[in-house]
Design a protein around this motif. Structure first.
Motif, PDB file in Angstrom:
ATOM      1  N   PRO A   1      20.439 -14.192  78.120  1.00  0.00           N
ATOM      2  CA  PRO A   1      21.365 -13.207  77.578  1.00  0.00           C
ATOM      3  C   PRO A   1      22.419 -13.830  76.677  1.00  0.00           C
ATOM      4  CG  PRO A   1      20.987 -12.798  79.898  1.00  0.00           C
ATOM      5  CD  PRO A   1      20.385 -14.129  79.584  1.00  0.00           C
ATOM      6  N   ALA A   2      22.646 -15.118  76.826  1.00  0.00           N
ATOM      7  CA  ALA A   2      23.640 -15.792  76.003  1.00  0.00           C
ATOM      8  C   ALA A   2      23.196 -15.896  74.561  1.00  0.00           C
ATOM      9  CB  ALA A   2      23.925 -17.187  76.557  1.00  0.00           C
ATOM     10  N   ALA A   3      21.983 -15.417  74.276  1.00  0.00           N
ATOM     11  CA  ALA A   3      21.508 -15.433  72.894  1.00  0.00           C
ATOM     12  C   ALA A   3      22.372 -14.570  72.007  1.00  0.00           C
ATOM     13  CB  ALA A   3      20.060 -14.940  72.835  1.00  0.00           C
ATOM     14  N   GLY A   4      23.284 -13.838  72.605  1.00  0.00           N
ATOM     15  CA  GLY A   4      24.199 -13.007  71.825  1.00  0.00           C
ATOM     16  C   GLY A   4      25.152 -13.851  70.992  1.00  0.00           C
ATOM     17  N   ALA A   5      25.234 -15.144  71.266  1.00  0.00           N
ATOM     18  CA  ALA A   5      26.129 -16.008  70.498  1.00  0.00           C
ATOM     19  C   ALA A   5      25.692 -16.061  69.043  1.00  0.00           C
ATOM     20  CB  ALA A   5      26.132 -17.412  71.098  1.00  0.00           C
ATOM     21  N   GLU A   6      26.628 -16.154  68.113  1.00  0.00           N
ATOM     22  CA  GLU A   6      26.319 -16.152  66.695  1.00  0.00           C
ATOM     23  C   GLU A   6      25.455 -17.342  66.333  1.00  0.00           C
ATOM     24  OE1 GLU A   6      29.075 -15.428  63.225  1.00  0.00           O
ATOM     25  OE2 GLU A   6      30.255 -14.694  64.917  1.00  0.00           O
ATOM     26  N   GLY A   7      24.421 -17.047  65.525  1.00  0.00           N
ATOM     27  CA  GLY A   7      23.555 -18.101  65.033  1.00  0.00           C
ATOM     28  C   GLY A   7      22.447 -18.468  65.987  1.00  0.00           C
ATOM     29  N   ASP A   8      22.453 -17.994  67.187  1.00  0.00           N
ATOM     30  CA  ASP A   8      21.413 -18.317  68.168  1.00  0.00           C
ATOM     31  C   ASP A   8      20.453 -17.152  68.255  1.00  0.00           C
ATOM     32  OD1 ASP A   8      19.847 -19.200  70.152  1.00  0.00           O
ATOM     33  OD2 ASP A   8      21.411 -19.260  71.708  1.00  0.00           O
ATOM     34  N   THR A   9      19.217 -17.336  67.789  1.00  0.00           N
ATOM     35  CA  THR A   9      18.246 -16.235  67.754  1.00  0.00           C
ATOM     36  C   THR A   9      17.610 -16.000  69.096  1.00  0.00           C
ATOM     37  OG1 THR A   9      16.401 -17.690  67.172  1.00  0.00           O
ATOM     38  CG2 THR A   9      17.717 -16.797  65.344  1.00  0.00           C
ATOM     39  N   GLY A  10      17.563 -17.009  69.962  1.00  0.00           N
ATOM     40  CA  GLY A  10      16.915 -16.856  71.257  1.00  0.00           C
ATOM     41  C   GLY A  10      15.432 -17.196  71.209  1.00  0.00           C
TER      42      GLY A  10
ATOM     43  N   ASN B   1      13.354  -7.395  65.654  1.00  0.00           N
ATOM     44  CA  ASN B   1      13.017  -6.315  64.725  1.00  0.00           C
ATOM     45  C   ASN B   1      12.803  -4.983  65.441  1.00  0.00           C
ATOM     46  OD1 ASN B   1      12.810  -5.730  61.980  1.00  0.00           O
ATOM     47  ND2 ASN B   1      10.578  -5.631  62.077  1.00  0.00           N
ATOM     48  N   LEU B   2      13.662  -4.696  66.414  1.00  0.00           N
ATOM     49  CA  LEU B   2      13.578  -3.437  67.141  1.00  0.00           C
ATOM     50  C   LEU B   2      14.429  -2.365  66.461  1.00  0.00           C
ATOM     51  CD1 LEU B   2      13.981  -4.812  70.778  1.00  0.00           C
ATOM     52  CD2 LEU B   2      11.878  -3.914  69.761  1.00  0.00           C
ATOM     53  N   PRO B   3      13.932  -1.121  66.387  1.00  0.00           N
ATOM     54  CA  PRO B   3      14.740  -0.032  65.825  1.00  0.00           C
ATOM     55  C   PRO B   3      15.954   0.241  66.721  1.00  0.00           C
ATOM     56  CG  PRO B   3      12.412   0.564  65.960  1.00  0.00           C
ATOM     57  CD  PRO B   3      12.583  -0.685  66.751  1.00  0.00           C
ATOM     58  N   ALA B   4      16.987   0.783  66.147  1.00  0.00           N
ATOM     59  CA  ALA B   4      18.218   1.041  66.896  1.00  0.00           C
ATOM     60  C   ALA B   4      18.006   2.027  68.032  1.00  0.00           C
ATOM     61  CB  ALA B   4      19.294   1.564  65.942  1.00  0.00           C
TER      62      ALA B   4
ATOM     63  N   LYS C   1      22.054  -5.144  73.544  1.00  0.00           N
ATOM     64  CA  LYS C   1      22.621  -4.051  72.759  1.00  0.00           C
ATOM     65  C   LYS C   1      23.368  -4.572  71.528  1.00  0.00           C
ATOM     66  CE  LYS C   1      23.116  -0.961  76.717  1.00  0.00           C
ATOM     67  NZ  LYS C   1      24.038  -0.149  77.547  1.00  0.00           N
ATOM     68  N   GLY C   2      23.190  -3.858  70.419  1.00  0.00           N
ATOM     69  CA  GLY C   2      23.893  -4.193  69.188  1.00  0.00           C
ATOM     70  C   GLY C   2      23.213  -5.248  68.344  1.00  0.00           C
ATOM     71  N   ARG C   3      22.136  -5.871  68.876  1.00  0.00           N
ATOM     72  CA  ARG C   3      21.474  -6.936  68.110  1.00  0.00           C
ATOM     73  C   ARG C   3      20.028  -6.631  67.789  1.00  0.00           C
ATOM     74  NH1 ARG C   3      21.388 -12.568  69.642  1.00  0.00           N
ATOM     75  NH2 ARG C   3      21.067 -12.722  67.412  1.00  0.00           N
ATOM     76  N   ASN C   4      19.497  -5.524  68.338  1.00  0.00           N
ATOM     77  CA  ASN C   4      18.108  -5.113  68.088  1.00  0.00           C
ATOM     78  C   ASN C   4      17.102  -6.183  68.505  1.00  0.00           C
ATOM     79  OD1 ASN C   4      19.102  -2.728  67.002  1.00  0.00           O
ATOM     80  ND2 ASN C   4      19.079  -3.507  64.914  1.00  0.00           N
TER      81      ASN C   4
END
Length: 251
Positions: A161-170, A184-187, A211-214
Motif C-alpha cells: 500500500p505504500a506504493a502511494g508514495a510519489e514516484g513509486d509505481t509499485g 490503467n484502471l478507470p476511475a 484510491k485516487g491513483r487508479n
C-alpha cells in the motif's frame, strides 16, 4: 461500465456447464430441510474459490445464508449449502442434482443434520464436543519450527500500500510474486469489480484498490497462480479505450 459486470457474469457461469442428471432424485429417508449436502465436487479447486462459485450458483434458487466447505482430506469434495427456506433448497436440489459443476457432476441431497446457522436461529444450537479437540489440533502447527520461519517475510505485504508514495509505481522488475500490480484502471472501478474479474483464476485471495491513483494490488495464494492470472488478463479491455497493465508487485 455496466458492460464489464455483464461480461464477468457470463464468464463466471460459463465454467459451470449444464445440468446432466437423469432419472429421479433419491431423497431416501431424510426429510426435506434447509440444508443441502453436496458431494463429488472438484477437489483441485481452492476452498475460497469453491465456496464463492457454489454461492453464485445456488443463490439463483433463493437466499443462501451459509456455504460450508473444508479442505481436510476427509471432507474434500464436499460442501453444505444452507438456504433461508426449505422450498428454495428443494428447488435447488431438483435442478442441480447431476449438474456438471467445475467439470464434475454434483450429487445433491438433503443434509441429515441441522446446520449450525439454522440451529442458532431457532435456538437449538449446542456446543459440540469436538470443539476442544479441534482447538488442540489448531495449536500443533504453531510448535512446528518449519512453519514459524516464513512468517518473518510477512512485512512484504505491508509495503505494497505504500506504493502511494510519489514516484513509486509499485510494479516489480519481473521477479515473480503472489501479488500483482494493476495499472490503467478507470476511475469508476471499485474493489468488487476487481474481485469479480480476478477471482475467475484459482488461488484468488484479495483485491486492494489504491484510491485516487487508479491502481490496485491483487493477491493470490502463490506465485504460479498469480502468473496465470497475469497472463490471462494482461491487456484486458476494461473499457473500449482502456486496457489493463499488469506486473508482479515489488517484493
Amino acid at each position: 461500465f455496466r458492460s464489464l459486470s455483464q461480461t464477468l457474469c457470463i464468464q463466471g457461469f460459463a465454467m459451470y456447464g449444464r445440468p446432466g442428471g437423469k432419472g429421479g432424485i433419491g431423497y431416501g429417508d431424510i426429510p426435506p430441510n434447509q440444508t443441502l449436502y453436496v458431494s463429488n465436487l472438484n477437489e483441485k479447486i481452492k476452498i475460497p474459490e469453491l465456496k464463492s462459485c457454489l454461492l453464485e450458483l445456488f443463490s439463483s434458487y433463493g437466499e443462501v445464508i451459509d456455504v460450508v466447505a473444508a479442505g481436510s482430506l476427509k471432507r474434500k469434495g464436499q460442501a453444505f449449502i444452507v438456504f433461508r427456506d426449505i422450498s428454495c433448497a428443494t428447488n435447488a436440489l431438483r435442478a442441480l442434482n447431476g449438474f456438471v459443476f467445475l467439470d464434475k457432476p454434483m450429487k445433491v441431497g438433503y443434509c441429515r443434520t441441522k446446520s449450525d446457522v439454522v440451529a442458532h436461529e431457532d435456538g437449538t444450537w449446542k456446543p459440540r464436543a469436538k470443539l476442544e479437540a479441534q482447538k488442540e489440533e489448531a495449536k500443533r502447527p504453531k510448535t512446528t519450527p518449519g512453519l514459524v520461519a516464513p512468517k518473518t517475510a510477512a512485512p512484504k505485504m505491508a509495503a505494497h500500500p505504500a506504493a502511494g508514495a510519489e514516484g513509486d509505481t509499485g510494479a516489480g522488475d519481473g521477479q515473480p510474486s503472489n501479488v500483482l500490480f494493476v495499472e490503467n484502471l478507470p476511475a469508476e472501478v471499485n474493489e468488487l469489480m476487481l474481485t469479480m474479474l480476478f477471482r475467475q483464476y484459482p488461488g484468488f485471495q484479495e483485491a486492494r484498490l489504491i484510491k485516487g491513483r487508479n491502481v490496485a494490488f491483487i493477491e493470490y495464494a502463490d506465485e504460479l497462480q498469480a502468473g496465470i492470472a497475469k497472463h490471462g488478463l494482461q491487456g484486458f479491455m476494461v473499457t473500449p479505450d482502456m486496457a489493463l497493465k499488469i506486473a508482479f508487485a515489488k517484493q
